[in-house]
Design an enzyme around this catalytic site. Sequence first.
Site, PDB file in Angstrom:
ATOM      1  N   ARG A 292      31.843  91.064  71.724  1.00 16.77           N
ATOM      2  CA  ARG A 292      32.274  92.100  70.789  1.00 16.77           C
ATOM      3  C   ARG A 292      33.787  92.259  70.880  1.00 16.77           C
ATOM      4  O   ARG A 292      34.349  92.324  71.979  1.00 16.77           O
ATOM      5  CB  ARG A 292      31.595  93.440  71.093  1.00 16.77           C
ATOM      6  CG  ARG A 292      30.095  93.391  70.897  1.00 16.77           C
ATOM      7  CD  ARG A 292      29.428  94.719  71.123  1.00 16.77           C
ATOM      8  NE  ARG A 292      27.973  94.585  71.081  1.00 16.77           N
ATOM      9  CZ  ARG A 292      27.112  95.568  71.323  1.00 16.77           C
ATOM     10  NH1 ARG A 292      27.579  96.779  71.600  1.00 16.77           N
ATOM     11  NH2 ARG A 292      25.816  95.356  71.280  1.00 16.77           N
ATOM     12  N   ARG A 307      33.959  98.964  78.554  1.00 21.61           N
ATOM     13  CA  ARG A 307      34.030  98.407  77.201  1.00 21.61           C
ATOM     14  C   ARG A 307      34.795  97.096  77.258  1.00 21.61           C
ATOM     15  O   ARG A 307      36.019  97.079  77.377  1.00 21.61           O
ATOM     16  CB  ARG A 307      34.701  99.393  76.249  1.00 21.61           C
ATOM     17  CG  ARG A 307      34.364  99.119  74.787  1.00 21.61           C
ATOM     18  CD  ARG A 307      34.869 100.204  73.872  1.00 21.61           C
ATOM     19  NE  ARG A 307      34.218 101.484  74.030  1.00 21.61           N
ATOM     20  CZ  ARG A 307      33.010 101.807  73.560  1.00 21.61           C
ATOM     21  NH1 ARG A 307      32.295 100.894  72.914  1.00 21.61           N
ATOM     22  NH2 ARG A 307      32.499 103.002  73.737  1.00 21.61           N
ATOM     23  N   GLU A 391      27.059 106.044  77.625  1.00 20.82           N
ATOM     24  CA  GLU A 391      25.961 105.339  76.963  1.00 20.82           C
ATOM     25  C   GLU A 391      25.696 103.986  77.626  1.00 20.82           C
ATOM     26  O   GLU A 391      26.613 103.206  77.876  1.00 20.82           O
ATOM     27  CB  GLU A 391      26.297 105.119  75.493  1.00 20.82           C
ATOM     28  CG  GLU A 391      25.217 104.381  74.724  1.00 20.82           C
ATOM     29  CD  GLU A 391      25.705 103.823  73.398  1.00 20.82           C
ATOM     30  OE1 GLU A 391      25.211 102.749  73.002  1.00 20.82           O
ATOM     31  OE2 GLU A 391      26.606 104.433  72.786  1.00 20.82           O
ATOM     32  N   SER A 394      20.615 101.918  73.542  1.00 20.98           N
ATOM     33  CA  SER A 394      20.330 102.523  72.239  1.00 20.98           C
ATOM     34  C   SER A 394      19.015 101.958  71.717  1.00 20.98           C
ATOM     35  O   SER A 394      18.849 100.738  71.647  1.00 20.98           O
ATOM     36  CB  SER A 394      21.445 102.231  71.223  1.00 20.98           C
ATOM     37  OG  SER A 394      22.601 102.980  71.517  1.00 20.98           O
ATOM     38  N   ARG A 433      28.139  96.758  82.367  1.00 19.26           N
ATOM     39  CA  ARG A 433      28.287  98.207  82.216  1.00 19.26           C
ATOM     40  C   ARG A 433      27.328  98.969  83.119  1.00 19.26           C
ATOM     41  O   ARG A 433      27.701  99.986  83.719  1.00 19.26           O
ATOM     42  CB  ARG A 433      28.091  98.635  80.765  1.00 19.26           C
ATOM     43  CG  ARG A 433      28.290 100.149  80.600  1.00 19.26           C
ATOM     44  CD  ARG A 433      28.072 100.640  79.179  1.00 19.26           C
ATOM     45  NE  ARG A 433      29.129 100.211  78.273  1.00 19.26           N
ATOM     46  CZ  ARG A 433      29.279 100.694  77.047  1.00 19.26           C
ATOM     47  NH1 ARG A 433      28.438 101.618  76.595  1.00 19.26           N
ATOM     48  NH2 ARG A 433      30.250 100.261  76.263  1.00 19.26           N
TER      49      ARG A 433
END
Length: 468
Positions: A292, A307, A391, A394, A433
Amino acid sequence: MIDLKDLRDHPDRYRDGAAAKGASVDIDRVLELDAAKRRLQSEQEECRAEQKRLGKETGPQIGQLKGRLKSAEGMDRERIEAEMVELERRPIALKDRIHRLDGEIAAIEPELRDLLLAIPQPPAADVPRGKGSEDNVEIRQWHPDGFDPSKSFAEQRGFAPKTHLDLVHDLGLVDFERGVKMAGSRHYVLTGAGMRLHQAILRYAFDFMTVEQGFTAMSVPVIVKEECMEGTGFFPGGRDQAYHIEESKRGVGHDLYLTGTGEVGLMGLHENEILDADQLPLTYTTVSTCFRREAGSAGKDTAGLYRIHQFDKVEQVVICKADADEQKAWHGRMLGFVEAILQSLGLPYRLLQCCTGDLGQKNEDMIDVECWMPGRGADGPDGRPVGDWGETHSASRLADYQCRRLNLRYRDPETKKTVFAYSLNNTVAASPRILIPILEMHQQADGSVSIPEALRPYMGGMDAIRPA
C-alpha cells in the site's frame, strides 16, 4: 457495479447512500444516460426485427418482379425496376441505421460505465449515520484479567511502558535504517527474533483458520490485472493507494498492480463463473504479502510498524448465497475467529461499529477491531504516551457489490436462474502491525518481552525475547 434495475426503481436509495458515505455521484446523469442507451437499443432491436422481416419477404418479392420484368416494356418496366431498387434499398438503409446506432451506444457507454463504477454500495439500514471515524460506535471491549485500558499501564504493571519503537531497538527486532536505505521511507527489515515472531503469528493465524475452522487454504497472485482491482471495488476510488506496474509502456502486455490485501486474489478466483448452489459457502484463507502506498499518511501514531508500505496478512473471505441473514451470521462468525485469536494472545481489544461516513465504497457494513497499544496516543505528564486503541482488523459485509462487478453468480436450484452471490472479508492477522500490541502488552520490567503461550510452539518453545 450496482444493480441498474434497482437504481431505476429506487434512485433515492443510491442518492441517500452516496450522501451518507460522503460520495459525490451524479445519479440523475446515470439515469439520463441509461435511458438514452435503452432507447437506442430498443430502436436497434426494432430495426433488426424489421430487417429480419424484410429478409423473409424481399427475396420472393424481388424474384416475382424479375419474372415480370422479362416481359415488361416502357413505363411498366421502369415502375418494376424502381420497385426493385426500393426493395433492395430498405435492408441497406436498415443496416446503415443499425451501424449508426452501434456508434451512438458506444459513445454513451464509457461515461455511463465510469459513473456506475463510482456509485458506492448503499450502507445497510442498521448502520449508524455519521460523518467519519469520530462517529463510530463502540460495541464492546475485552481485556485479560488484571489489565484495564482505562487505567495507566504503570499503575497496573508497576513500571512505565516502552513504545514498540523502543522495544524493537533495544531487543534488536527491526532495522529501520537499512530498510529505508534500500527502499525509502516506511520500509524496514525484521531481524532475528523479530522475524521469527512475525512468522509465528502468521503461521498461528493460518493454522487456526485452516485446521481449526476448516477454511480452504489458497495461494493467490499479489500482482493482478486492472480488471481484478476494479472487480473487487478497489478501483477507481483506491487507485492512488496502489503500486502500478506499467508493462504497457514497455510494450510487453497489460499493466499490473500490487494488491493491498489477499481479498483481491481470493475474490478474483471465480470472476465470470457460475457456481452450483451446493458449492456455497466458499470459505477461503490466504497468507500474502500486501503493498500500500499509504499516500498522505503521516504523524506520530503512524510511525514505526504501524503504517508501512509492505506487510504480510492472513485474510479470510466468505462467498455465500444472496441471503441477508446468512451473510450477517457469517459476519459474526468471522469476527468471532478474530476475537478468539486476540484473546488467546492476551491482547485487549474493542469492536467498533463503523458509521456510514467511515464505510468504504464497497461496504454495506463494517466493524473494526482495535487493539490497545500502550505506546500510542497523546503524551502524559511524564512525557510518555498514555496509550490508545489502534486498528488491527476490519470485518466487512459487501452484499452482492463485488460479485456483481466480478460477474460471480450461482444457479438457484429452484428457479434455475443465476443469482449474484454475497461476499464478506475480514483480516485474521496483519503483521508486523499486530506485533505492536504483542510487544507492548507483553513487555516486562527487565526489558524483555514474554511470548504468548499460543505462539511458543511456533517459536521453537521460546518463552521470551530478552535483551542481549
